[in-house]
Design a protein around this motif. Structure first.
Motif, short mmCIF file in Angstrom:
data_model
loop_
_atom_site.label_atom_id
_atom_site.label_comp_id
_atom_site.label_asym_id
_atom_site.label_seq_id
_atom_site.Cartn_x
_atom_site.Cartn_y
_atom_site.Cartn_z
N TYR A 75 0.86 -1.18 0.00
CA TYR A 75 0.00 0.00 0.00
C TYR A 75 0.89 1.23 0.00
CZ TYR A 75 0.69 -0.06 5.14
OH TYR A 75 1.23 -0.09 6.40
N ILE A 76 0.39 2.40 0.34
CA ILE A 76 1.18 3.63 0.20
C ILE A 76 1.21 4.42 1.49
CG2 ILE A 76 0.84 3.84 -2.30
CD1 ILE A 76 -1.36 5.92 -1.67
N GLU A 77 2.28 5.19 1.64
CA GLU A 77 2.37 6.21 2.68
C GLU A 77 2.07 7.55 1.99
OE1 GLU A 77 3.16 5.53 6.05
OE2 GLU A 77 2.74 3.53 5.24
N GLN A 78 0.81 7.93 1.99
CA GLN A 78 0.37 9.07 1.18
C GLN A 78 1.17 10.34 1.43
OE1 GLN A 78 -3.91 9.52 1.75
NE2 GLN A 78 -4.21 9.21 -0.43
N SER A 79 1.33 10.69 2.70
CA SER A 79 1.98 11.97 3.00
C SER A 79 3.41 12.01 2.51
CB SER A 79 1.93 12.25 4.51
OG SER A 79 2.59 11.21 5.22
N ASN A 80 4.10 10.86 2.53
CA ASN A 80 5.47 10.81 2.04
C ASN A 80 5.53 10.74 0.52
OD1 ASN A 80 6.45 10.84 4.65
ND2 ASN A 80 6.64 8.62 4.78
N LEU A 81 4.60 9.99 -0.08
CA LEU A 81 4.63 9.77 -1.52
C LEU A 81 4.46 11.08 -2.29
CD1 LEU A 81 4.75 7.53 -3.71
CD2 LEU A 81 2.24 7.50 -3.64
N HIS A 82 3.67 12.00 -1.75
CA HIS A 82 3.35 13.24 -2.48
C HIS A 82 4.18 14.44 -2.03
CE1 HIS A 82 0.18 11.10 -4.42
NE2 HIS A 82 -0.52 10.94 -3.33
N GLN A 83 5.26 14.20 -1.29
CA GLN A 83 6.15 15.30 -0.93
C GLN A 83 6.91 15.78 -2.16
OE1 GLN A 83 6.33 16.98 1.76
NE2 GLN A 83 5.07 15.70 3.08
N PRO A 84 7.15 17.09 -2.29
CA PRO A 84 6.83 18.16 -1.34
C PRO A 84 5.45 18.78 -1.52
CG PRO A 84 8.16 19.02 -3.12
CD PRO A 84 8.01 17.55 -3.39
N GLU A 85 4.64 18.25 -2.42
CA GLU A 85 3.34 18.84 -2.72
C GLU A 85 2.34 18.67 -1.60
OE1 GLU A 85 1.02 18.77 -6.80
OE2 GLU A 85 0.67 16.90 -5.72
#
Length: 745
Positions: free
Chosen positions: A181-191
């Motif tokens: 699965y995903i770590e959303q907050s990390n995956l979309h850094q820095p956005e």
């Protein structure tokens, strides 16, 4: 994170409302009890969906030997899969055990070294740049980058000539691994994660879909330095994602239950996701298990379904209206112009019939998926004959020429079951390198069973075949129309047959020496409360964490094992015991029933694998013991079912719970091999056939790992990343093989 985006680890399913007994409950008439103890921007971006996958898991949580001679696995010849290499097994472990710790790095034994091989966002070819903390990589690019939350994993040796599977080749091979699965907050850094009015930006959803799934990467060993690296120029490197086109095979192929707008004839689907554990076949293909997949789908308020459809939806976690945890059905398709890529995540009955919407899309999920690492163009195959549920793992029996194969599986949800599938075809080693055609031969036709555990230390396999034992359209609880219906609704069939409820069966391992099957049962904080004690979990107690009472129940989990009668996979009966009980070393004796000490105590067993030598690798996904130690991996040298005896466990029952435990093993036979960085789960393990390199995965680490343990990643940024690491001995010897080499000397 938007409040509508539910973290994956919060989605532990509990949808078994059947009256079937729990495993330990069946022993109530047989056992005594003791007291309760005080634990990117063009239409071409649509192609980004052609290669991904996803899944979820977290730490939530009188037998006797048959007396027969163990069935010996076939002696590998030529390219035969090296299922057994018992002559190389150490008699005991002599590596220095790793101490418990809570540091933000990997700890490995003295004399060993670790290299971070493959982390989230790493490119799989030379056309894409490194991922850094300071630049956002497009969603489309993640079909050519490592996905997130690395999980189950297998190594396939490869001939230097012919580029085919070679079980004994260590110099080069294909490493195949899941991205759960995903770590959303990390995956979309820095956005940062975005949801505006409940609508997700398409590029972020593309990134998330492509960050799920499976990676196939070629790795090569430098013969002089023994260093292992990824070959970025390999034609085999690829991603399989939550949008990759796949074949539906087995009894569900062409069924009305899997027909959709995308595939009106019910032969195709898109994507594998929620991939947790894994397996591999004797013919050289990879098996990925689809686990917590139901939470990805949206069901609209007011969605009207037939009573039969509603029963199926409820049993698989979508009995009422819910939004998908990542809102993948919401993008406006501003980049691709392809709304259908997102409509498929809404399972509501919107059209006039099933061919006009995706009401059946969830019925195409929850299977074992076969991937041929050596077939770049072939579609992966969903093997529906093995049943549909929250697959955690899938392990094949030791292959014996001229005999059927069995595939053992667990359903990782609260109160679910253990299954096996027995092939109609018998094993023929000529099928090695047979690819998907071999899969068609062995995995599309056979018999599915579910386990029932009896109160005398025996068990039986209950057949799940249409037209037998009431599994037909006259069934008043659920009318099964055909075998496709039984396979797609395997949980309902297992309920009807009276299978025994278990505590989240997770990974499965098959002992190469005697064919015995091991299953991890991670934990259950509600054991003894919402769930009465049962034979899979004889303990219920209060654990203490950081000086304060924790939840009560089976807080540290355990590993159960069983042996088929007469050592044949077609057996209808088996015997069982509990191999190891997870516990803190200082816990009371009726909790620490395996006598663990500071060199080998652990909590919440999850990942597990036997290497061909017969060394059992045990990994943890824990939140109960993490005030004292990070998650870990241990090495074990097991005995066999029946080598121990009866013990009395802490229980809510007045006199405790008598159960059957395996022999206590000293710390020379069960020993801590590593601890991971803080906040992580240790999961996924495989090895090169020469035993000189072991690959291990780490999910969702805290802090700045791997930047603090790798020169390469320290230059890319400090956002933590899930990753694959490779561990070797500094002297070039076999992993955990010090005892063997000392004996030889």
């Amino acid at each position: 994170m938007n409040e509508e985006m539910i973290p994956c680890q919060d989605l532990i399913e509990d949808s078994n409302t059947s009256n079937n007994v729990h495993f330990q409950t069946v022993l109530d008439n047989h056992m005594s009890r003791r007291g309760f103890i005080a634990k990117t921007g063009s239409g071409a971006l649509a192609l980004a969906f052609a290669a991904s996958a996803v899944g979820c898991s977290d730490d939530s949580d009188n037998s006797s030997n048959t007396g027969t001679t163990p069935g010996k696995p076939e002696d590998p010849k030529g390219d035969q899969h090296a299922w057994s290499d018992l002559k190389s097994r150490p008699a005991e472990f002599k590596f220095k055990p790793v101490k418990k710790n809570t540091q933000n790095y990997f700890s490995v034994p003295e004399g060993y070294q670790l290299n971070v091989l493959y982390a989230v966002g790493d490119p799989i070819n030379t056309a894409y740049s490194e991922k850094t903390d300071h630049a956002m990589q497009s969603g489309a690019s993640y079909q050519f980058r490592s996905g997130d939350n690395h999980d189950g994993m297998s190594f396939f040796g490869m001939h230097s000539t012919g580029l085919k599977y070679s079980a004994k080749e260590s110099k080069q091979g294909l490493l195949v691994l899941n991205h759960e699965y995903i770590e959303q907050s990390n995956l979309h850094q820095p956005e940062g994660t975005i949801s505006k009015g409940g609508i997700r930006p398409e590029d972020q959803v593309l990134r998330e879909v492509n960050a799920h799934g499976v990676s196939v990467i070629e790795v090569q060993k430098n013969e002089k330095t023994q260093e292992i690296k990824i070959n970025l120029n390999s034609p085999f490197n690829r991603r399989i994602t939550a949008a990759t086109e796949m074949e539906i095979r087995g009894p569900a192929r062409g069924s009305d239950l899997v027909k959709t707008f995308f595939s009106p004839d019910g032969t195709l689907t898109r994507g594998t996701f929620a991939n947790c554990g894994n397996g591999y076949t004797p013919w050289g293909t990879y098996l990925t298990a689809e686990e917590n997949w139901s939470g990805y789908f949206t069901r609209n308020a007011g969605d009207q379904r037939s009573d039969k459809e509603q029963a199926s939806l409820a049993r698989y976690g979508r009995g009422s209206s819910k939004k998908g945890q990542y809102l993948w059905d919401t993008p406006l398709a501003e980049l691709t112009g392809e709304r259908d890529l997102y409509d498929r995540w809404n399972i509501s009955a919107i059209g006039a019939n099933a061919l006009e919407d995706y009401r059946n899309a969830m019925n195409t999920c929850g299977f074992i998926v076969e991937i041929d690492p050596f077939s770049v163009s072939g579609r992966p195959v969903k093997r529906t004959a093995l049943g549909r549920f929250a697959h955690e793992d899938c392990r094949c029996s030791n292959p014996i020429e001229g005999q059927p194969l069995a595939f053992y599986m667990g359903d990782d949800a609260t109160g679910e079951y253990i299954y096996k599938f027995v092939t109609d075809a018998v094993w023929d080693s000529k099928d090695i390198n047979g690819g998907y055609a071999a899969g068609d031969k062995y995995m599309d036709k056979g018999t599915l069973y579910v386990a029932k555990f009896n109160d005398d230390g025996t068990g039986e396999w209950l057949e799940l075949s249409h037209g037998k034992n009431g599994l037909d359209n006259s069934n008043t609880a659920y009318a099964f129309e055909n075998q496709a219906d039984v396979a797609i609704n395997a949980r309902l069939a297992a309920d009807d047959r009276g299978a025994t409820k278990m505590d989240r069966p997770e990974w499965v391992a098959v002992n190469p020496e005697n064919g015995e099957i091991y299953v991890t049962l991670t934990n259950n904080a509600n054991r003894g409360r919402s769930y009465p004690t049962d034979a899979a979990n004889p303990r219920s107690y209060i654990d203490f964490k950081s000086g304060s009472p924790g939840n009560s129940g089976n807080m540290n989990g355990h590993i159960i094992r069983f042996r088929e009668n007469k050592d044949t996979v077609t057996a209808a009966e088996f015997t069982w015991d509990i191999f190891l009980f997870g516990a803190e070393a200082h816990a009371d004796a009726n909790i620490n029933l395996s006598g663990l000490d500071n060199y080998n105590d652990f909590s919440s067993p999850d990942g597990m694998w036997f290497d061909p030598r017969g060394v059992l690798w045990i990994q943890t996904d824990d939140g109960q013991y993490t005030d004292e130690t990070n998650c870990m991996m241990l090495a074990a040298l097991p005995g066999s079912v029946g080598d121990g005896g009866k013990v009395t466990a802490a229980s809510t029952k007045a006199n405790g719970q008598e159960t059957i435990a395996g022999a206590k093993l000293s710390n020379t036979r069960v020993r801590r091999f590593l601890t991971g960085p803080s906040g992580c789960e240790i999961t996924g393990v495989t090895m090169t056939p020469d035993y000189k390199a072991i690959f291990v995965n780490v999910q969702h680490p805290d802090g700045v790992w791997p930047a603090n343990q790798s020169n390469r990643y320290s230059l890319l940024g400090k956002i933590p990343r899930s990753a694959t690491v490779v561990i070797t001995r500094k002297d070039g010897g076999a992993i955990a093989g010090e005892a063997l080499e000392t004996a030889k000397a």
